[in-house]
Design a protein around this motif. Structure first.
Motif, PDB file in Angstrom:
ATOM      1  N   GLN A  34       1.003   5.129   2.436  1.00  0.00           N
ATOM      2  CA  GLN A  34       0.562   5.574   3.753  1.00  0.00           C
ATOM      3  C   GLN A  34       0.402   4.365   4.662  1.00  0.00           C
ATOM      4  OE1 GLN A  34      -3.039   7.836   3.261  1.00  0.00           O
ATOM      5  NE2 GLN A  34      -1.966   9.669   2.528  1.00  0.00           N
ATOM      6  N   GLY A  35       0.958   4.479   5.848  1.00  0.00           N
ATOM      7  CA  GLY A  35       0.874   3.374   6.784  1.00  0.00           C
ATOM      8  C   GLY A  35       1.833   2.246   6.411  1.00  0.00           C
ATOM      9  N   VAL A  36       1.370   1.021   6.642  1.00  0.00           N
ATOM     10  CA  VAL A  36       2.175  -0.173   6.364  1.00  0.00           C
ATOM     11  C   VAL A  36       1.368  -1.092   5.463  1.00  0.00           C
ATOM     12  CG1 VAL A  36       3.374  -2.164   7.340  1.00  0.00           C
ATOM     13  CG2 VAL A  36       3.375   0.011   8.582  1.00  0.00           C
ATOM     14  N   TRP A  37       1.973  -1.488   4.351  1.00  0.00           N
ATOM     15  CA  TRP A  37       1.339  -2.405   3.405  1.00  0.00           C
ATOM     16  C   TRP A  37       2.080  -3.733   3.438  1.00  0.00           C
ATOM     17  CZ3 TRP A  37      -2.731  -1.201  -0.130  1.00  0.00           C
ATOM     18  CH2 TRP A  37      -3.243   0.098   0.007  1.00  0.00           C
ATOM     19  N   ILE A  38       1.319  -4.793   3.151  1.00  0.00           N
ATOM     20  CA  ILE A  38       1.901  -6.138   3.256  1.00  0.00           C
ATOM     21  C   ILE A  38       1.500  -6.954   2.020  1.00  0.00           C
ATOM     22  CG2 ILE A  38      -0.060  -7.100   4.524  1.00  0.00           C
ATOM     23  CD1 ILE A  38       1.922  -8.764   6.136  1.00  0.00           C
ATOM     24  N   ALA A  39       2.407  -7.795   1.551  1.00  0.00           N
ATOM     25  CA  ALA A  39       2.164  -8.683   0.393  1.00  0.00           C
ATOM     26  C   ALA A  39       3.119  -9.862   0.487  1.00  0.00           C
ATOM     27  CB  ALA A  39       2.342  -7.939  -0.932  1.00  0.00           C
ATOM     28  N   ARG A  40       2.833 -10.838  -0.352  1.00  0.00           N
ATOM     29  CA  ARG A  40       3.715 -12.014  -0.391  1.00  0.00           C
ATOM     30  C   ARG A  40       4.597 -11.967  -1.638  1.00  0.00           C
ATOM     31  NH1 ARG A  40       2.213 -18.505  -0.880  1.00  0.00           N
ATOM     32  NH2 ARG A  40       4.377 -19.208  -0.981  1.00  0.00           N
ATOM     33  N   ALA A  41       5.876 -12.290  -1.456  1.00  0.00           N
ATOM     34  CA  ALA A  41       6.813 -12.307  -2.585  1.00  0.00           C
ATOM     35  C   ALA A  41       6.496 -13.469  -3.512  1.00  0.00           C
ATOM     36  CB  ALA A  41       8.245 -12.407  -2.088  1.00  0.00           C
ATOM     37  N   LYS A  42       6.698 -13.229  -4.778  1.00  0.00           N
ATOM     38  CA  LYS A  42       6.457 -14.265  -5.786  1.00  0.00           C
ATOM     39  C   LYS A  42       7.722 -15.073  -6.017  1.00  0.00           C
ATOM     40  CE  LYS A  42       2.760 -12.787  -8.904  1.00  0.00           C
ATOM     41  NZ  LYS A  42       2.459 -12.394 -10.296  1.00  0.00           N
ATOM     42  N   ASP A  43       7.534 -16.410  -6.194  1.00  0.00           N
ATOM     43  CA  ASP A  43       8.590 -17.323  -6.672  1.00  0.00           C
ATOM     44  C   ASP A  43       9.847 -17.248  -5.825  1.00  0.00           C
ATOM     45  OD1 ASP A  43       7.686 -16.325 -10.002  1.00  0.00           O
ATOM     46  OD2 ASP A  43       6.872 -17.986  -8.792  1.00  0.00           O
TER      47      ASP A  43
END
Length: 845
Positions: free
Chosen positions: A89-98
């Motif tokens: 739901q909505g917009v989720w954000i994360a950082r890519a690994k490696d």
């Protein structure tokens, strides 16, 4: 899910293990969470070196699953056993690994979901427009069987997004990566043109502002297409294809990378504000409002102050002195002086901009600091580079001084460690003196480069020194072995190779001890020592082998020298005078046997203990070849077996039995050819010796045979008695004998008749009268000198003595023509004539 509101963010958040709901299902933007997220991943430190990736597509199409496998994130995935329903739901954000550079991944709520219904599509359009506005790469996830459809392929959504984006923002080039899921048997080469054509049609049909009329799709978007296998049916193939796609996201911001040209990318420090403002604009869905008057004034004035301070810094005489000094060399107190200079100008900015809007003031100050540091960084880099060069040059000078010190005063390894530590310490002190407090420049890489350069130079010097030591030791070994090995091989005694082996072992052991002593200061490891010692052993052996090959190449000359020495000289090393008692054939055979032994010594290298050759017995057959009857008997006894014939004749083989091919100096065939040539060249010497012996025999047998002497005694008895009764006859015969002997010697009658009877008669006929006249003239002169002296007996005696003197004088003063005749004879003939002259002189006396 971890909270991003705390100042101490867990480390796993920075590594991409946690995700943040940036925008909830109602459109609320979590600014505090985003701020914590940006600080957690240290995005501000990345500058422009980061990328943003978003994904859009139908609900429950596996978007979160794809992102988790592709970027190793932890977005929530749909539970297939609980039924197909809305998960994100909505917009989720994360950082890519490696993945390098720093890559921010956004997971968007799926489109065409039953939870929002048919009419509630506003959030879908907003989130899609947000993804296109802030992302460098947008993944469009779609099922393979939806290609060609209208709603399922998101065509209306893309059309609306294109239209609104060009109205609200200045588009920048973005990559649209269509990911075809659950690819069927239809080739990708067939599906890709269809997708590209659909996107082109959507772009052409979307209404555009006047300023973008006629623009091409390629000006704002790069379209890429890829396909993935079914995740559940072919998991291994799916993982492999995802891994290949993941590789494309590494270095995505580089030219030609997947992220496009990145026009208008904001620095990492402004990412939070940028996407927050974009969402506000998208949420309000209206044109960009002008900022508040307060903010506008702060922006303009802070920019002016920042430019003024930057200009003041560039015009500051102190800065010019520092910059000029940094380019020329080291500047004492560079860091303190530059820090004070920057503090003065930045403080001036803070004082003048203190009452303006805080956010604008801070942003412009950061801008000013960035510009100032960019301006002064070249000077700082010049100072640090000079520090590095000075430390490196000092290290090289110290090593040069070490090389000039007496040997053994300080080992190389100890000197390198001492000089290296001193150089790095000087560099660190210089960097501390040049530290600029307003900047956080790291000199670690330059220090590592200095360390690498020092190590490389030390290794180069070490290699050169060790090479020089090894070359010196090898030179001593070569000098010691070459002359001694040559002398032993030239002597060619039966124990030549045993002596060479002992010599080689002795000199090699001495050289190894010297080498280990010389390189002790370099602290070589056991492997390096073993390698150098093995190389020295191989070199020493190579010296002996080269000398052996050199001697073998002159085998024929050595054999001839040995033959000449043995054949032409007796046991006391005196030249032989071939007499009748000398057995020339036996002497020649013995001399050839010695030469053949020398050839067997030079035929192969015998430095190894396991070599047991039969070269000498094989070569002995050349001296005493088997008779034809023996050869025939061997051939018959072999029962026609060709191998036994070859064994019976080892000189017909191409190699020696029991000798490795690499140790062979002269093959059996080569030895046979050398022997044939040697025999042909020594046959002439033997024939000359035989001729000399025959000539000596002939010159010493002037008496007639015994039967003739007996006949002369019997038949000439009366004449002999008559001579005894009348001494005058005896005197006449004696004078005639002396005259005849003198003529014989003077004319060298034996030499004249050597060329034939007719030639001898013709030659004597031309020389006889002049010779007789010359002798009579000399006798007359001698007679006139002795006139009136003595009685008749004394006169006769004096005449006889003068005749003897005349004869000896003639013997020692032959005419040139006679000497030339004698020079044409052989050495044996000259010896015979000398003995004849001696006999004549004795008889005359």
């Amino acid at each position: 899910m971890p909270s991003f509101n705390d100042e101490r963010v867990p480390q796993e958040a920075a590594q991409g293990a946690a995700s943040l709901q940036l925008i909830d299902g109602l459109g609320a933007f979590d600014e505090a969470g985003l701020d914590a997220f940006v600080r957690a991943i240290r995005l501000a430190e990345c500058g422009l070196s980061y990328a943003v990736v978003a994904i859009m597509g139908p609900q429950s199409s596996g978007k979160s699953t794809l992102l988790n496998h592709l970027f190793r994130t932890s977005f929530k995935e749909m539970d297939a056993f609980a039924g197909r329903s809305q998960t994100t739901q909505g917009v989720w954000i994360a950082r890519a690994k490696d993945i390098d550079p720093c890559t921010i991944v956004m997971d968007l709520e799926g489109t065409d979901g039953r939870e929002r219904g048919e009419d509630d599509t506003a959030f879908e359009k907003q989130s899609a427009l947000f993804a296109l506005a802030v992302s460098d790469i947008v993944l469009i996830n779609m099922w393979c069987h939806d290609i060609g459809r209208e709603q399922a392929a998101n065509k209306p959504l893309l059309k609306t997004v294109f239209q609104v984006m060009m109205r609200l923002f200045t588009p920048r080039k973005t990559t649209l990566l269509f990911v075809i899921r659950d690819k069927t048997r239809t080739p990708l080469s067939t599906l890709e043109p269809i997708l590209r054509g659909d996107v082109q049609k959507i772009w052409e049909s979307a209404p555009k502002p006047p300023k973008y009329e006629g623009t091409q799709l390629s000006q704002f978007f790069t379209v890429e297409v890829t396909a993935l296998a079914n995740f559940e049916e072919k998991p291994e193939l799916f993982e492999e294809q995802v891994g290949e796609l993941r590789d494309r996201f590494n270095n995505s911001i580089q030219p030609g990378g997947l992220a496009g040209d990145r026009r208008g990318v904001v620095p990492g420090s402004g990412f939070r504000i940028s996407i927050s403002d974009m969402w506000k604009i998208i949420k309000e869905n209206k044109d960009l409002d002008l900022p508040a008057h307060k903010v506008m004034v702060a922006t303009v004035r802070c920019e002016e102050i920042a430019h003024e301070k930057l200009s003041a810094l560039l015009a500051d005489p102190d800065w010019h002195d520092l910059d000029e000094g940094a380019r020329k060399g080291l500047v004492p107190g560079f860091g303190k002086r530059l820090s004070a200079l920057l503090h003065r100008h930045l403080s001036g900015y803070d004082d003048e901009a203190a009452y303006f809007d805080d956010s604008v003031r801070t942003a412009k100050r950061n801008y000013l600091v960035t510009k100032v540091l960019d301006t002064v960084q070249p000077a700082y880099q010049a100072v640090v580079s000079n520090l590095r060069n000075e430390a490196f040059n000092k290290f090289k000078q110290e090593m040069k001084v070490w090389a000039e010190r007496p040997v053994g005063e300080e080992g190389f390894a100890v000197a390198v460690r001492r000089c290296s530590e001193q150089a790095l310490s000087d560099f660190d002190k210089g960097c501390s003196d040049s530290y600029v407090s307003q900047a956080h420049w790291d000199n670690g890489k330059l220090r590592e480069k200095l360390h690498r350069d020092i190590d490389a130079h030390a290794q180069t010097v070490r290699a050169e020194k060790i090479a020089a030591i090894v070359a010196s030791v090898e030179k001593r070994v070569e000098d010691a072995l070459t002359e001694s090995a040559g002398a032993l091989l030239d002597a060619a005694s039966p124990d030549t190779w045993l002596s060479l082996k002992r010599l080689l072992t002795h000199e090699t052991d001495i050289a190894k001890a010297a080498l280990l002593s010389d390189i002790a200061g370099f602290e070589p490891d056991e492997t390096e020592k073993a390698t150098m010692l093995d190389g020295l052993t191989s070199f020493s052996r190579g010296v002996v082998e080269r000398q052996a090959r050199k001697e073998a190449s002159q085998a024929l000359l050595r054999m001839k020298d040995r033959f000449t020495t043995s054949f032409s000289h007796d046991a006391e090393s005196l030249p032989r005078l071939w007499s009748e008692k000398d057995d020339i054939r036996a002497i020649a055979k013995e001399a050839r046997s010695m030469s053949l032994k020398g050839l067997s010594i030079l035929a192969a290298i015998r430095l190894d203990d396991d070599i047991h050759d039969r070269i000498e017995p094989a070569l002995s057959s050349l001296l005493d070849p088997p008779s034809q009857e023996a050869i025939k008997s061997k051939e018959f006894s072999s029962d026609g077996d060709s191998s036994s014939i070859l064994v019976s004749n080892p000189l017909a083989a191409s190699s020696w039995d029991g000798v490795p091919q690499g140790n062979t100096l002269l093959s059996p065939v080569q030895c046979k050819n050398i022997w044939r040539q040697f025999k042909a060249e020594t046959d002439y010497t033997i024939s000359q010796a035989l001729a000399a012996q025959e000539a000596h025999k002939n010159s010493s047998s002037w008496l007639p045979p015994p039967w003739a002497i007996a006949a002369i005694v019997v038949l000439g008895f009366n004449e002999f008695m008559a001579l005894l009764r009348n001494p005058l006859y005896l005197l006449i015969f004696f004078v005639v004998y002396l005259l005849g002997k003198a003529l014989w010697v003077q004319l060298d009658i034996a030499a004249e008749f050597r060329h034939g009877f007719v030639a001898g008669i013709l030659s004597l006929s031309t020389k006889l009268l002049p010779t007789v006249m010359s002798m009579l003239t000399k006798l007359a002169q001698e007679g006139s000198k002795a006139a009136g002296v003595g009685n008749s007996n004394s006169d006769s005696t004096g005449r006889s003595n003068r005749f003897q003197e005349y004869d000896m004088q003639d013997f020692s003063q032959n005419s040139p023509s006679e000497n030339s005749t004698s020079q044409g004879s052989s050495h044996g003939g000259s010896s015979v004539r000398n003995r004849q002259h001696k006999n004549v002189a004795q008889s005359a006396s």
